[in-house]
Design a protein around this motif. Structure first.
Motif, PDB file in Angstrom:
ATOM      1  N   PRO A 332       4.938  17.982  25.612  1.00  0.00           N
ATOM      2  CA  PRO A 332       5.264  17.612  24.178  1.00  0.00           C
ATOM      3  C   PRO A 332       4.180  17.448  23.320  1.00  0.00           C
ATOM      4  N   LEU A 333       4.430  17.336  21.942  1.00  0.00           N
ATOM      5  CA  LEU A 333       3.292  17.402  20.732  1.00  0.00           C
ATOM      6  C   LEU A 333       3.755  15.956  20.165  1.00  0.00           C
ATOM      7  N   ARG A 334       2.341  15.593  19.574  1.00  0.00           N
ATOM      8  CA  ARG A 334       2.682  14.316  18.891  1.00  0.00           C
ATOM      9  C   ARG A 334       1.568  14.575  17.420  1.00  0.00           C
ATOM     10  N   PHE A 335       2.353  14.166  16.452  1.00  0.00           N
ATOM     11  CA  PHE A 335       1.529  14.251  14.909  1.00  0.00           C
ATOM     12  C   PHE A 335       1.693  13.033  14.326  1.00  0.00           C
ATOM     13  N   ASP A 336       0.373  12.452  14.256  1.00  0.00           N
ATOM     14  CA  ASP A 336       0.569  11.005  13.918  1.00  0.00           C
ATOM     15  C   ASP A 336       0.160  10.958  12.259  1.00  0.00           C
ATOM     16  N   TYR A 337       0.571  10.094  11.473  1.00  0.00           N
ATOM     17  CA  TYR A 337       0.272   9.770  10.176  1.00  0.00           C
ATOM     18  C   TYR A 337       0.184   8.249   9.700  1.00  0.00           C
ATOM     19  N   ASP A 338      -0.193   7.864   8.921  1.00  0.00           N
ATOM     20  CA  ASP A 338      -0.430   6.431   8.555  1.00  0.00           C
ATOM     21  C   ASP A 338       0.196   6.103   7.206  1.00  0.00           C
ATOM     22  N   LEU A 339       1.267   5.331   7.092  1.00  0.00           N
ATOM     23  CA  LEU A 339       2.000   5.065   5.971  1.00  0.00           C
ATOM     24  C   LEU A 339       1.730   3.852   5.154  1.00  0.00           C
ATOM     25  N   THR A 340       0.494   3.396   5.454  1.00  0.00           N
ATOM     26  CA  THR A 340      -0.187   2.225   4.735  1.00  0.00           C
ATOM     27  C   THR A 340      -1.031   2.703   3.709  1.00  0.00           C
ATOM     28  N   GLY A 341      -1.101   1.718   2.469  1.00  0.00           N
ATOM     29  CA  GLY A 341      -1.810   2.064   1.480  1.00  0.00           C
ATOM     30  C   GLY A 341      -0.931   2.606   0.074  1.00  0.00           C
ATOM     31  N   THR A 342      -1.630   3.199  -0.614  1.00  0.00           N
ATOM     32  CA  THR A 342      -0.993   3.762  -1.812  1.00  0.00           C
ATOM     33  C   THR A 342      -0.039   4.901  -1.637  1.00  0.00           C
ATOM     34  N   ALA A 343       0.799   5.330  -2.621  1.00  0.00           N
ATOM     35  CA  ALA A 343       1.639   6.020  -2.486  1.00  0.00           C
ATOM     36  C   ALA A 343       0.974   7.612  -2.184  1.00  0.00           C
ATOM     37  N   PRO A 344      -0.111   7.837  -3.170  1.00  0.00           N
ATOM     38  CA  PRO A 344      -0.592   9.395  -2.734  1.00  0.00           C
ATOM     39  C   PRO A 344      -1.409   9.364  -1.295  1.00  0.00           C
ATOM     40  N   HIS A 345      -1.849   8.336  -0.721  1.00  0.00           N
ATOM     41  CA  HIS A 345      -2.304   8.196   0.592  1.00  0.00           C
ATOM     42  C   HIS A 345      -1.347   8.694   1.518  1.00  0.00           C
ATOM     43  N   ASP A 347       1.570   9.960   1.070  1.00  0.00           N
ATOM     44  CA  ASP A 347       2.166  11.182   0.765  1.00  0.00           C
ATOM     45  C   ASP A 347       1.053  12.568   1.403  1.00  0.00           C
ATOM     46  N   ALA A 348      -0.091  12.184   1.222  1.00  0.00           N
ATOM     47  CA  ALA A 348      -1.123  12.993   2.006  1.00  0.00           C
ATOM     48  C   ALA A 348      -0.884  12.857   3.330  1.00  0.00           C
ATOM     49  N   GLN A 349      -0.839  11.828   4.022  1.00  0.00           N
ATOM     50  CA  GLN A 349      -0.680  11.756   5.496  1.00  0.00           C
ATOM     51  C   GLN A 349       0.789  12.600   6.004  1.00  0.00           C
ATOM     52  N   ILE A 350       1.744  12.313   5.189  1.00  0.00           N
ATOM     53  CA  ILE A 350       2.971  13.211   5.480  1.00  0.00           C
ATOM     54  C   ILE A 350       2.721  14.867   5.566  1.00  0.00           C
ATOM     55  N   ARG A 351       1.939  15.089   4.525  1.00  0.00           N
ATOM     56  CA  ARG A 351       1.827  16.562   4.136  1.00  0.00           C
ATOM     57  C   ARG A 351       0.906  17.005   5.357  1.00  0.00           C
ATOM     58  N   HIS A 352      -0.169  16.194   5.860  1.00  0.00           N
ATOM     59  CA  HIS A 352      -1.160  16.688   6.966  1.00  0.00           C
ATOM     60  C   HIS A 352      -0.431  16.946   8.287  1.00  0.00           C
ATOM     61  N   ALA A 353       0.566  15.827   8.502  1.00  0.00           N
ATOM     62  CA  ALA A 353       1.349  15.933   9.814  1.00  0.00           C
ATOM     63  C   ALA A 353       2.228  17.276   9.801  1.00  0.00           C
ATOM     64  N   LEU A 354       2.902  17.560   8.793  1.00  0.00           N
ATOM     65  CA  LEU A 354       3.791  18.353   8.519  1.00  0.00           C
ATOM     66  C   LEU A 354       3.252  19.844   8.638  1.00  0.00           C
ATOM     67  N   ILE A 355       2.137  19.971   7.868  1.00  0.00           N
ATOM     68  CA  ILE A 355       1.347  21.397   8.026  1.00  0.00           C
ATOM     69  C   ILE A 355       0.840  21.634   9.326  1.00  0.00           C
ATOM     70  N   ARG A 356       0.237  20.564  10.116  1.00  0.00           N
ATOM     71  CA  ARG A 356       0.154  20.854  11.632  1.00  0.00           C
ATOM     72  C   ARG A 356       1.246  21.369  12.308  1.00  0.00           C
ATOM     73  N   PRO A 398       9.743   7.647   6.290  1.00  0.00           N
ATOM     74  CA  PRO A 398       9.953   8.315   4.935  1.00  0.00           C
ATOM     75  C   PRO A 398      11.021   9.676   5.167  1.00  0.00           C
ATOM     76  N   THR A 399      12.146   9.198   5.287  1.00  0.00           N
ATOM     77  CA  THR A 399      13.348  10.231   5.092  1.00  0.00           C
ATOM     78  C   THR A 399      13.177  11.268   4.090  1.00  0.00           C
ATOM     79  N   SER A 400      13.250  10.641   3.073  1.00  0.00           N
ATOM     80  CA  SER A 400      13.675  11.634   1.818  1.00  0.00           C
ATOM     81  C   SER A 400      12.403  12.264   1.604  1.00  0.00           C
ATOM     82  N   ARG A 401      11.189  11.713   1.663  1.00  0.00           N
ATOM     83  CA  ARG A 401      10.114  12.321   1.168  1.00  0.00           C
ATOM     84  C   ARG A 401       9.724  13.400   2.319  1.00  0.00           C
ATOM     85  N   LEU A 402       9.847  12.996   3.430  1.00  0.00           N
ATOM     86  CA  LEU A 402       9.566  14.030   4.491  1.00  0.00           C
ATOM     87  C   LEU A 402      10.413  15.253   4.813  1.00  0.00           C
TER      88      LEU A 402
END
Length: 542
Positions: A332-345, A347-356, A398-402
């Motif tokens: 199995p694979l696991r792609f972590d992200y951190d959803l704490t902090g500001t909205a730009p942070h 969003d960047a975490q989600i994009r980084h996990a998705l691109i991997r 982050p269902t809608s944004r993801l």
């Protein structure tokens, strides 16, 4: 199975309908910022007045009223600026109308749930489909009071809906509320006013195909020169011909710059928006355009070579590769992200996990299967009672944004995305796949089991795995029998080969022509060729 709701059919998610890219306006002179603020404040005041007129018209608004609004705005700006303002106003009113309907549906769900629980005796246990009664008389009384509050709110919201009244704040309700809590927001009154004015400015113009560089109001040349057609009152500030003001700064789009340059060179429509970030003291320009509708990949083609089942969680994406028969492949694979902090942070975490995730799927030429999640009606405390942690967990997903990010990024890479019904995937994945996939060196989590369930549902298989045969029959020299054969595999339901003669190691059994048929070799009238290939058994002794 009785009592289960009907599952939706998996489908390939269509690609995005538009593109938006942003870049910074570097090297702006003081005079440029002054002109941008002056023009934005003037058009923002016109947009506020137009929004008030649109809200007063309500649902009975028609094309004649729209034309009248545009004529009024044209007197204080221009025809193109008036068109952009009226379209933005109408979109804002429609968004508020949809939000109002969603709020009414949420209130109805809360009233219905509380009324049901109040009708039950104290302490009565609930079921999987309906909650039980309240645990104490004190809680029952508090919920009875809350029921009256929700009923009053529902009645007021329904009255506004019937009358066509919407409540809209230009600049944002959250920012308006921050004005009364400056100490908690760690801001001053001057900083708040600067941010409030920046949010209420209007500096956006729709594109128009056939016009020079795709936009006559805010124009960006292929070389990066930015010019704005000034409205009537500040027209005296123009520094170029035809009432235009050319900024000293030039822009270049690093992301999708080639696509933008192709559209601008061909004079195709490109919309622009200029806005100020008061926290950083920077100005940005956003370019957007629509994409032509493209045909999605057929479902059978998308899952021909297998896919990647992905389970969305509050802090990571759990993924597992599946072959076309529904069997988990590899680890199995696991792609972590951190959803704490500001909205730009976030969003960047989600994009980084998705691109991997997408780069891994692209290397193996696999589609991606995800759940078609929508938690808009699952976040209220009436739905989950005292489950504060679970409510926070659901709200944190982050269902809608993801979903929007995944569809857009996957379309760029040419990776199909399959959406499946999310019902029972976590429960059945843990029930049927978590324990069988756990070994001595690896412990399978509940989320990884859900990823397997999502992948199997996207492939058209049932989530439940086959029941293994007894231990003594699990291997007979041909491999493990629980490996699932495809529906077109030849001989998957054929007879077992015949083993004639005594069971000795010196006699290879089943060497006849038609060894699959148990009776062919003993039928009268067999051909000589068949008799030639039939090998007699050797004697046991000499």
């Amino acid at each position: 199975m009785a009592g289960l709701r009907e599952m939706a059919v998996p489908f390939v998610v269509p690609g995005p309908s538009g593109v938006a890219v942003r870049t910074r306006l570097k090297g702006l002179a003081g005079e440029d910022e002054k002109v941008l603020r002056l023009v934005g404040d003037h058009l923002g005041s016109l947009a506020s007045r137009d929004l008030r007129t649109r809200c007063a018209a309500g649902p009975d608004h028609d094309g004649e009223q729209w034309a009248r609004r545009k004529r009024v705005l044209t007197e204080g700006s221009s025809s193109r600026w008036a068109g952009s303002v009226t379209r933005a106003t109408h979109d804002q009113w429609a968004l508020a109308r949809r939000g109002q309907l969603a709020h009414i549906q949420s209130l109805r769900a809360g009233v219905r749930t509380i009324a049901h629980r109040l009708s039950l005796p104290l302490g009565e246990k609930g079921s999987k489909r309906a909650p039980g009664g309240y645990r104490s008389r004190r809680e029952w009384h508090a919920k009875a009071r809350r029921l009256h509050v929700l009923e009053d709110r529902l009645q007021a919201a329904q009255a506004d809906w019937q009358a066509g009244v919407v409540h809209v704040v230009r600049g944002g309700k959250r920012l308006l509320t921050t004005r009364h809590h400056l100490e908690e927001a760690q801001s001053t009154e001057e900083e708040w006013h600067r941010r409030w004015r920046a949010e209420r400015r209007f500096l956006q113009a729709d594109g128009e195909s056939g016009k020079r560089y795709g936009n006559e109001t805010i124009r960006v040349t292929p070389d990066g020169e930015v010019s704005i057609r000034l409205p009537a009152p500040p027209a005296h500030l123009a520094n170029a011909a035809h009432g235009r003001y050319v900024l000293a700064a030039t822009v270049s789009f690093a992301h999708r710059g080639g696509q933008w340059a192709d559209r601008v060179t061909a004079n195709r429509a490109v919309a622009y928006r200029v806005h100020e970030d008061t926290d950083r003291g920077r100005w940005y320009v956003t370019a957007s355009w629509t994409l032509p509708p493209t045909r999605t990949v057929p479902l059978e083609t998308a899952r021909a070579d297998g896919l990647v089942g992905v389970d969305t969680n509050a802090d990571h994406l759990a993924a597992w590769r599946m072959d076309r028969h529904g069997n988990p492949v590899g680890a199995p694979l696991r792609f972590d992200y951190d959803l704490t902090g500001t909205a730009p942070h976030r969003d960047a975490q989600i994009r980084h996990a998705l691109i991997r995730l997408l780069h891994w799927a692209g290397r193996h030429r696999l589609a991606v299967a995800v759940e078609d999640l929508d938690f808009t009606t699952e976040k209220s405390r009436e739905k989950h009672g005292r489950g504060r942690r679970f409510r926070d967990l659901v709200s944190g997903l982050p269902t809608s944004r993801l979903r929007s990010r995944l569809v857009g990024m996957a379309a760029e890479l040419g990776i199909p995305v399959i959406a499946v019904d999310p019902a029972y995937t976590s429960r059945w994945g843990a029930q049927h796949w978590q324990e069988p996939l756990t070994g001595n060196t690896r412990k399978t989590t509940r989320h990884e089991g859900a990823a397997v369930a999502i992948g199997r549902r996207a492939l058209g298989h049932s989530i439940r795995r086959r029941t293994a045969p007894p231990r003594i029959h699990q291997s007979d020299g041909c491999g493990h029998r629980t490996v699932q054969a495809g529906s077109v595999a030849p001989g998957r339901e054929g007879h077992r080969p015949r083993m004639p003669g005594p069971r000795t190691r010196s006699v290879p059994p089943g060497r006849g022509v038609n060894v699959v048929d148990q009776n062919t070799q003993h039928r009268p009238g067999c051909s000589a060729e068949q008799e030639f290939w039939q090998q007699d058994s050797l004697p046991l002794s000499l």
